[in-house]
Design a protein around this motif. Structure first.
Motif, short mmCIF file in Angstrom:
data_model
loop_
_atom_site.label_atom_id
_atom_site.label_comp_id
_atom_site.label_asym_id
_atom_site.label_seq_id
_atom_site.Cartn_x
_atom_site.Cartn_y
_atom_site.Cartn_z
N UNK A 148 0.83 -1.21 0.00
CA UNK A 148 0.00 0.00 0.00
C UNK A 148 0.86 1.25 0.00
N UNK A 149 1.96 1.20 0.78
CA UNK A 149 2.86 2.35 0.80
C UNK A 149 3.47 2.62 -0.55
N UNK A 150 3.88 1.54 -1.24
CA UNK A 150 4.48 1.73 -2.56
C UNK A 150 3.47 2.20 -3.58
N UNK A 151 2.22 1.73 -3.45
CA UNK A 151 1.17 2.21 -4.35
C UNK A 151 0.97 3.71 -4.19
N UNK A 152 0.92 4.14 -2.91
CA UNK A 152 0.75 5.57 -2.67
C UNK A 152 1.95 6.33 -3.23
N UNK A 153 3.14 5.77 -3.01
CA UNK A 153 4.35 6.44 -3.48
C UNK A 153 4.35 6.56 -4.99
N UNK A 154 3.81 5.55 -5.67
CA UNK A 154 3.84 5.57 -7.12
C UNK A 154 2.76 6.44 -7.73
N UNK A 155 1.56 6.45 -7.11
CA UNK A 155 0.43 7.08 -7.79
C UNK A 155 0.02 8.42 -7.23
N UNK A 156 0.33 8.72 -5.98
CA UNK A 156 -0.04 10.05 -5.47
C UNK A 156 0.69 11.18 -6.20
N UNK A 157 1.99 11.01 -6.54
CA UNK A 157 2.62 12.10 -7.32
C UNK A 157 1.98 12.35 -8.67
N UNK A 158 1.19 11.39 -9.18
CA UNK A 158 0.57 11.61 -10.48
C UNK A 158 -0.67 12.47 -10.39
#
Lengths: 363, 76
Positions: A153-163
């Motif tokens: 979940x952390x990596x998902x947030x890291x990958x997609x929140x900046x978009x």
């Protein structure tokens, strides 16, 4: 070793990671190639059908009365017919999906990350890890799911929140440009991959105290992974436009590749790769566990652990031959939903009807 | 050559597994597992000799293509 107990939390997290598995990377491109910018509406259709199917699975779980699913089939259809049905079901569904998932992962790695590595190396490494963890037992996998869930979940947030700042909601318009038919057509692939495979969760229906609890956790995991998919699809389609998403092969990966803060913070796509590795790991461990359990029940073995290495070896060979190139993959991908629906929709309905008949006869 | 190395790795694992099973005297497990293992070994050897093994997906494609065409036409 009798590590066979799973808590509800572990099961929910394992199922969420399982459903996140194969679909996450190819989902946006798959949906968008048919439904174009209405891909996220397809997901609503998929989730509706999935909730209906969970009603059927919950009905079967209630009929089990604490008997493991594999043995229930034998009491339902008689010994020989039940074992034959289980054998065919296991060989034609979870075992085949295991090889397909393995080959999919190796395709992804040899296309994007390590182009000069032979696929056999990736097969062996992944199979080795999965065989080891299934050998250790289901409890180990549950605990691993609990720990790695937060990492994913952390990596998902890291990958997609900046978009999110780069989202251009005009890319989602016009809504329903081509009508409702492409939306329904696009929902077939997502139904098959991963949602129909929820029938395999029935193998875990006896780990909970009541069938209502099992049904509730399957609903929770389907809704959670469905909302994750919807967020990712909306973000990916609005950042890249629908034209890019429907043509590029791995569009979630490609979207994250475009993140670049002041030319310094780049290369976020490795986060997506790690997410996918972990999700595929849990997917393959569930599939291998289900295949081994099913086959060991068919042959009345005492323990499923001795079947793991042969299954791994056969999966290794089949994964090497499943499709010769990407063009064949596209054809297979279009036809797969109809094959999967036999096992995921028709079989559960038949089993449920047979269970109802048996119950009314015995009453 | 690479398939044979992988085969050796799997066989080493299977050998250790069989030692445990022999000690516990679970004959049925050994027999069933050995059958599957022999199927696997045969397949790997065929791959190594570069025999073209048929893929199950090709069979599925052939069987289900009419349904796919029907559905595409229905949902055009």
């Amino acid at each position: 070793m009798d590590n066979e107990k799973l808590t509800i939390r572990q099961m929910t997290m394992w199922f969420i990671l399982y459903q996140l598995g194969s679909a996450f990377l190819v989902l946006p491109s798959n949906l968008a190639s048919i439904a174009k910018q209405d891909a996220w509406i397809s997901l609503c259709v998929v989730l509706t059908v999935q909730l209906l199917m969970i009603m059927v699975y919950g009905g079967i779980a209630k009929q089990l009365h604490g008997v493991p699913f594999e043995q229930y089939l034998q009491t339902l259809l008689g010994q020989w017919l039940g074992r034959l049905f289980l054998l065919l079901f296991t060989l034609m569904y979870p075992f085949l999906i295991l090889s397909l998932v393995l080959r999919d992962l190796a395709d992804y790695i040899t296309t994007l990350i390590l182009p000069e590595t032979p696929m056999s190396a990736i097969f062996v490494l992944m199979l080795g890890v999965v065989i080891y963890v299934v050998y250790c037992g289901v409890t180990t996998i549950g605990r691993a799911a609990e720990v790695l869930f937060f990492l994913v979940m952390g990596l998902l947030a890291l990958g997609y929140v900046p978009l999110i700042p780069k989202m251009n909601l005009d890319n989602l318009l016009p809504v329903f440009e081509f009508g409702w038919k492409p939306v329904v057509h696009a929902s077939f692939t997502t139904m098959a991959f991963p949602y129909i495979e929820s029938i395999l969760f029935l193998y875990f229906a006896t780990h909970t105290k009541k069938p209502q609890e099992w049904r509730r956790l399957v609903i929770k995991s389907s809704l959670f992974s469905g909302s994750l998919f919807m967020c990712v699809t909306v973000i990916v389609i609005s950042v890249l436009s629908q034209g890019v998403v429907s043509t590029v092969g791995f569009s979630s990966y490609f979207a994250v590749r475009t993140i670049s803060f002041s030319d310094f913070f780049e290369r976020f796509e490795i986060a997506v790769s790690v997410i996918w590795f972990i999700a595929i790991f849990f997917r393959m461990s569930l599939l291998m566990y289900v295949s081994a359990k099913g086959l060991s029940t068919v042959f009345k073995m005492k323990d499923y652990r001795s079947l793991l290495i042969p299954i791994g070896l056969i999966a290794y060979v089949i994964a090497g031959t499943v499709w010769p190139n990407t063009a064949a993959l596209f054809t297979t991908f279009r036809i797969w939903p109809f094959y999967a629906m036999i096992f995921g929709i028709i079989c559960p309905i038949l089993i449920w009807i047979a269970g109802q008949i048996r119950q009314s006869v015995s009453n | 050559m690479d398939h044979l190395i992988i085969l050796l790795i799997f066989l080493a694992g299977a050998f250790m597994e069989y030692r445990v099973l022999m000690k516990k005297r679970q004959v049925r497990d050994i027999v069933v597992s050995a059958c599957f293992l022999s199927v696997g070994v045969a397949l790997v050897l065929l791959r190594q000799l570069q025999v073209n093994l048929p893929s199950p997906m090709m069979g599925i494609n052939v069987l289900f293509k009419p349904i796919d065409l029907f559905m595409s036409r229905l949902l055009k």
